[in-house]
Design a protein around this motif. Structure first.
Motif, PDB file in Angstrom:
ATOM      1  N   ILE A 273      -4.881  29.611 -19.266  1.00 49.64           N
ATOM      2  CA  ILE A 273      -4.513  30.307 -18.155  1.00 49.64           C
ATOM      3  C   ILE A 273      -4.124  29.370 -17.069  1.00 49.64           C
ATOM      4  CG2 ILE A 273      -5.021  32.079 -16.369  1.00 49.64           C
ATOM      5  CD1 ILE A 273      -4.124  33.293 -18.912  1.00 49.64           C
ATOM      6  N   THR A 277      -0.529  28.235 -15.530  1.00 47.35           N
ATOM      7  CA  THR A 277      -0.224  28.577 -14.206  1.00 47.35           C
ATOM      8  C   THR A 277       0.203  27.230 -13.475  1.00 47.35           C
ATOM      9  OG1 THR A 277      -1.693  30.170 -14.021  1.00 47.35           O
ATOM     10  CG2 THR A 277      -1.291  29.322 -11.733  1.00 47.35           C
ATOM     11  N   THR A 295      -1.365  35.538 -16.290  1.00 50.49           N
ATOM     12  CA  THR A 295      -1.384  34.713 -15.058  1.00 50.49           C
ATOM     13  C   THR A 295      -0.981  35.505 -13.976  1.00 50.49           C
ATOM     14  OG1 THR A 295       0.905  34.049 -15.716  1.00 50.49           O
ATOM     15  CG2 THR A 295      -0.747  32.720 -16.609  1.00 50.49           C
TER      16      THR A 295
END
Length: 304
Positions: A273, A277, A295
């Motif tokens: 994640i 991101t 996300t």
């Protein structure tokens, strides 16, 4: 005089071992959608590991000798190398010997089989691939490539580009869940994301105006009689040490989305994640117990 108006056509066909759908908005939309699916079969003839005359099969059996391939295959190989580097090796197109060794030699839809050289092994890097100025490619001896998901993603991207060049006002090319979309406006089209555990369950609905979306699952090529229970882009140790069983990534292209789903499944969920991101990608990861982690940017593509 009557002016022809734009219509929406949705044409479906089985190709590349999956259900392929071309949705086209424009004049003569049905004809253009059919031509788009004809292109899917053309890409399959170039990249399928089940067709002995394909570029991929010829490269895999060339014993390291330079082999002339189609320009589109050169584009595919460039994408493979870039994706391997960007995902720190999580995307690895040389894992085919593992799949064959586990019994995944036969096509899911016909009696074709993949034949590999006896010395085929998995490579940890792709630096040995040489692309020559005359359109030839050589692989290190023992390296074999599998176009797999990134091939479907790239094909969707290239076919979407073709549709727009041929006058489509909007189009979506969906090759087994690898989707390239351009709606020609800021509103976008809805895309349903199914659970990798129970494909009868819709986990979320996102709206895409332009770009790519891809979903990968550890169960994508499940074969109970052959003993294969997961898609073998990962090895057994990776499956044992993490719990993500499916991932959806939204990016600027279907090929890029597809490559990053591999990273997402192979990585620690929290790390995945964070990396997705920081890379500017929106993603949803689904764990073995069905929990979905998204996300922060994912909500940009959802709507009430």
């Amino acid at each position: 005089m009557t002016t022809a108006s734009a219509t929406t056509a949705r044409v479906e066909r089985i190709a590349m071992g999956v259900t392929c759908v071309a949705t086209v908005v424009g004049i003569d939309s049905i004809d253009l959608a059919v031509r788009c699916l004809d292109l899917v079969e053309e890409f399959e003839s170039l990249w399928s590991r089940f067709i002995p005359t394909s570029d991929i099969s010829r490269l895999n059996s060339a014993n390291g000798q330079p082999t002339l391939v189609d320009d589109r295959t050169l584009t595919l190989i460039h994408h493979m190398i870039a994706a391997h580097q960007a995902t720190a090796g999580a995307y690895n197109p040389t894992r085919l010997p593992l799949q064959i060794g586990a019994g995944d030699a036969s096509s899911l839809i016909n009696d074709r089989r993949t034949e590999l050289p006896a010395d085929a092994v998995v490579f940890s890097h792709l630096s040995g691939i040489h692309i020559f100025h005359d359109g030839k490619v050589s692989l290190p001896r023992g390296m074999t490539l599998d176009a797999g998901g990134i091939g479907k993603g790239l094909a969707a991207d290239l076919i979407l580009q073709f549709a727009l060049e041929q006058g489509a006002q909007a189009a979506c090319i969906n090759l087994g869940g690898d989707m390239a979309i351009n709606t020609g406006d800021s509103i976008g089209w809805d895309v349903e994301i199914l659970s990798p555990i129970d494909t009868g369950v819709i986990l979320d609905t996102i709206r895409i105006a332009v770009g790519g979306v891809a979903t990968s699952s550890l169960f994508a090529r499940q074969r109970t009689r052959a003993g294969i229970t997961s898609h073998l882009f990962s090895d057994s140790s990776a499956h044992d040490t993490q719990h993500t069983v499916g991932a959806t990534v939204i990016a600027n292209s279907a090929a890029w989305s597809e490559a990053w789903t591999k990273y997402a499944i192979l990585s620690n969920p929290a790390q995945a994640i964070d990396t997705l991101t920081s890379t500017g990608l929106a993603a949803m990861l689904v764990s073995a117990d069905g929990h979905a982690t998204r996300t922060e940017s994912w909500k940009t593509f959802t709507h009430e």
